[in-house]
Design a protein around this motif. Sequence first.
Motif, mmCIF file in Angstrom:
data_model
loop_
_atom_site.group_PDB
_atom_site.id
_atom_site.type_symbol
_atom_site.label_atom_id
_atom_site.label_comp_id
_atom_site.label_asym_id
_atom_site.label_seq_id
_atom_site.Cartn_x
_atom_site.Cartn_y
_atom_site.Cartn_z
ATOM 1 N N VAL A 1 8.629 0.929 4.644
ATOM 2 C CA VAL A 1 7.169 0.947 4.712
ATOM 3 C C VAL A 1 6.603 0.756 3.312
ATOM 4 C CG1 VAL A 1 7.062 3.464 4.472
ATOM 5 C CG2 VAL A 1 5.156 2.255 5.536
ATOM 6 N N LEU A 2 5.494 0.028 3.240
ATOM 7 C CA LEU A 2 4.760 -0.160 1.992
ATOM 8 C C LEU A 2 3.280 0.056 2.266
ATOM 9 C CD1 LEU A 2 6.120 -3.331 0.119
ATOM 10 C CD2 LEU A 2 6.198 -0.977 -0.663
ATOM 11 N N PRO A 3 2.575 0.776 1.406
ATOM 12 C CA PRO A 3 1.126 0.897 1.588
ATOM 13 C C PRO A 3 0.437 -0.435 1.331
ATOM 14 C CG PRO A 3 1.824 1.958 -0.451
ATOM 15 C CD PRO A 3 3.068 1.576 0.278
ATOM 16 N N GLU A 4 -0.776 -0.555 1.815
ATOM 17 C CA GLU A 4 -1.532 -1.803 1.659
ATOM 18 C C GLU A 4 -1.712 -2.170 0.189
ATOM 19 O OE1 GLU A 4 -5.792 -3.781 3.096
ATOM 20 O OE2 GLU A 4 -5.358 -1.652 3.458
ATOM 21 N N TYR A 5 -1.698 -1.181 -0.683
ATOM 22 C CA TYR A 5 -1.811 -1.392 -2.131
ATOM 23 C C TYR A 5 -0.804 -2.447 -2.600
ATOM 24 C CZ TYR A 5 -1.791 0.037 -7.108
ATOM 25 O OH TYR A 5 -1.856 0.068 -8.481
ATOM 26 N N TYR A 6 0.464 -2.267 -2.223
ATOM 27 C CA TYR A 6 1.510 -3.184 -2.672
ATOM 28 C C TYR A 6 1.484 -4.499 -1.897
ATOM 29 C CZ TYR A 6 3.414 0.778 -5.228
ATOM 30 O OH TYR A 6 3.565 1.828 -6.084
ATOM 31 N N ILE A 7 1.125 -4.445 -0.614
ATOM 32 C CA ILE A 7 1.044 -5.684 0.162
ATOM 33 C C ILE A 7 -0.045 -6.587 -0.409
ATOM 34 C CG2 ILE A 7 0.583 -6.645 2.443
ATOM 35 C CD1 ILE A 7 1.728 -4.117 3.656
ATOM 36 N N THR A 8 -1.169 -5.987 -0.792
ATOM 37 C CA THR A 8 -2.244 -6.755 -1.430
ATOM 38 C C THR A 8 -1.758 -7.387 -2.730
ATOM 39 O OG1 THR A 8 -3.890 -5.239 -0.497
ATOM 40 C CG2 THR A 8 -4.593 -6.625 -2.326
ATOM 41 N N LEU A 9 -0.991 -6.620 -3.511
ATOM 42 C CA LEU A 9 -0.469 -7.132 -4.775
ATOM 43 C C LEU A 9 0.503 -8.286 -4.545
ATOM 44 C CD1 LEU A 9 -0.122 -6.943 -7.847
ATOM 45 C CD2 LEU A 9 1.653 -5.224 -7.458
ATOM 46 N N PHE A 10 1.451 -8.111 -3.618
ATOM 47 C CA PHE A 10 2.436 -9.161 -3.363
ATOM 48 C C PHE A 10 1.779 -10.398 -2.761
ATOM 49 C CE2 PHE A 10 5.528 -5.511 -3.195
ATOM 50 C CZ PHE A 10 6.174 -5.864 -4.365
ATOM 51 N N ASN A 11 0.740 -10.208 -1.982
ATOM 52 C CA ASN A 11 0.019 -11.347 -1.421
ATOM 53 C C ASN A 11 -0.642 -12.159 -2.532
ATOM 54 O OD1 ASN A 11 -1.003 -12.860 0.885
ATOM 55 N ND2 ASN A 11 -3.001 -12.031 0.337
ATOM 56 N N ALA A 12 -1.172 -11.463 -3.544
ATOM 57 C CA ALA A 12 -1.778 -12.159 -4.679
ATOM 58 C C ALA A 12 -0.712 -12.839 -5.538
ATOM 59 C CB ALA A 12 -2.587 -11.171 -5.518
ATOM 60 N N VAL A 13 0.426 -12.167 -5.729
ATOM 61 C CA VAL A 13 1.525 -12.757 -6.508
ATOM 62 C C VAL A 13 2.040 -14.025 -5.836
ATOM 63 C CG1 VAL A 13 3.921 -12.391 -7.254
ATOM 64 C CG2 VAL A 13 2.226 -10.585 -7.577
ATOM 65 N N SER A 14 1.982 -14.061 -4.494
ATOM 66 C CA SER A 14 2.506 -15.216 -3.758
ATOM 67 C C SER A 14 1.700 -16.486 -4.013
ATOM 68 C CB SER A 14 2.522 -14.917 -2.255
ATOM 69 O OG SER A 14 1.206 -14.833 -1.735
ATOM 70 N N SER A 15 0.511 -16.362 -4.592
ATOM 71 C CA SER A 15 -0.251 -17.563 -4.960
ATOM 72 C C SER A 15 0.297 -18.199 -6.234
ATOM 73 C CB SER A 15 -1.732 -17.210 -5.148
ATOM 74 O OG SER A 15 -1.904 -16.310 -6.233
ATOM 75 N N ILE A 16 1.146 -17.454 -6.960
ATOM 76 C CA ILE A 16 1.754 -17.972 -8.191
ATOM 77 C C ILE A 16 3.207 -18.365 -7.953
ATOM 78 C CG2 ILE A 16 2.232 -17.487 -10.619
ATOM 79 C CD1 ILE A 16 -0.734 -17.472 -9.955
ATOM 80 N N VAL A 17 3.987 -17.458 -7.367
ATOM 81 C CA VAL A 17 5.404 -17.716 -7.088
ATOM 82 C C VAL A 17 5.694 -17.341 -5.639
ATOM 83 C CG1 VAL A 17 6.115 -17.341 -9.479
ATOM 84 C CG2 VAL A 17 6.094 -15.417 -7.881
ATOM 85 N N PRO A 18 6.693 -17.962 -5.011
ATOM 86 C CA PRO A 18 7.013 -17.620 -3.619
ATOM 87 C C PRO A 18 7.483 -16.176 -3.483
ATOM 88 C CG PRO A 18 8.032 -19.704 -4.259
ATOM 89 C CD PRO A 18 7.519 -19.079 -5.515
ATOM 90 N N VAL A 19 7.034 -15.519 -2.427
ATOM 91 C CA VAL A 19 7.444 -14.152 -2.109
ATOM 92 C C VAL A 19 8.093 -14.168 -0.728
ATOM 93 C CG1 VAL A 19 6.678 -11.792 -1.671
ATOM 94 C CG2 VAL A 19 5.628 -13.114 -3.516
ATOM 95 N N HIS A 20 9.307 -13.628 -0.642
ATOM 96 C CA HIS A 20 10.053 -13.604 0.617
ATOM 97 C C HIS A 20 10.268 -12.148 1.026
ATOM 98 C CE1 HIS A 20 11.086 -17.886 -0.016
ATOM 99 N NE2 HIS A 20 11.206 -17.533 -1.287
ATOM 100 N N ILE A 21 9.864 -11.808 2.246
ATOM 101 C CA ILE A 21 10.026 -10.447 2.761
ATOM 102 C C ILE A 21 11.017 -10.482 3.919
ATOM 103 C CG2 ILE A 21 8.880 -8.455 3.800
ATOM 104 C CD1 ILE A 21 6.304 -9.315 2.476
#
Length: 479
Positions: free
Chosen positions: A214-234
Amino acid sequence: MINLYTSNNLEYLAKQLGENLYQKKKNILSPSTVIVQSLGMQRWISLKLAQQFGVFLNCRFPFPENFAQEIFKAVIPDYELSPLYTNKALVWLIGSLLPQCLDEKPFEPVKQYLVVDGTISQVRLYQLAHRLAYMYDEYSVYFYRDILQWEKEPSNAWQVLLWRYIKNNISTDSKICHKAQLIEHVIKPLNDPKNTKVLKEKLADEVFLFGITVLPEYYITLFNAVSSIVPVHIFQLNPSKEYWFDIRSEKAILRIQRTIKAKNININDLHFEPGNPLLASLGKVGQEYIGLLLDYNAYDTITDEGQYTIRNSSTLLAHIQNDILHCIERGNGKHEKMAISPDDNSITIHSCHSPLREIEVLRDYIINILNTTAIVPNDIVVMAPDIDVYAPFIKAVFDEQVLHREGLPVLPYAIADQSYKNTSRFISAFSDVLEVLAGRLEADKVCELLDYEEITQRFGIEKHYVMAFHQWVEELNVR
């Protein structure tokens, strides 16, 4: 772009992770970044990838919070997370601020609690400060939007006023931030296309998240923003391939029914689905987390590549896993119950009178499995709600000398996710000394200190003196 890989098979997800690491590696000299939530998962995925490739190296496994700090330092280096916002530091700051606020009208309930016989109870003050510090620290991550709203909108709630006093007391510099402010400051530059080229050089080539419960929305929001720069795979373990995020357990439905009864709302109009009762009652945390991940799908930022395994077996465990996979309930008229063999032992329950006995039964059960099946020790995972409770018994029961003495085979094992206290006798001894000093000097606690060789050697206490001390305490009935 966030790529979401879901499956009910963790080994399949590990294989997918390996393929992504192998195919998409751009610079073999730069370490891959795989974010995990525990040391146990780090060890497991390292072994799986080593088996897959023959050799596996040059990969780092940061925790979500550590990786978030790396992002903040890379993207917004001018902003700093103040250590005074941690819960341990907030305890003392809140303890000093609360007495100054008691004459204000919003703090009247706090005053009624703290003031006893005309004076402030220091015990109650510390307990309340400790609880508030913990809650503020949690809120800055789990409810960070509320924290930011507290600072912008007027309010007479004493919790909000106290938070503002804390913030002003720590620093009026806008560059000194708490966690909620950091996420607010970092989103804008990450989403700005002008910064893409510069930030690509500062961030990892790709980011992988594996096996996170589980991850709080805090980190999901951060990773979603990071994904605009580099690919993020979950890579996310999902027990069911059906859409199970609206199902409710019977207790939850009854609770909702009592709530809406006064509002004259028909429960049937809400269209709650019971689904699989085991999934509905035990999967609430995963339900909320995976549902939150899928919510981003509405913005076309997540690609779901699901691959699910159907258990081809007639055992009770396989039937339960398949029912969860398809989110169905047997015996409700739509799906008939399945006949289970009397010899089925895929799920067993052992009732034991103590943690020590639990570990002894576990050892015998594991030995039987290894002798009667093709399973090897590396295939076995043992989970416990609090591993620190069982750690000393595991070490005693699975000790190599004990197994040799009882004529049993040696079982290789490792204990993961222990607290620091249980990983080092020196740390454990130091922690126990602090507990004794903070307590009432109970005889059993003091005697336990003498069982540490580190302490007896430091003060030159020989073993026969320790034995004599234990005997005197017992004979004199010292408590």
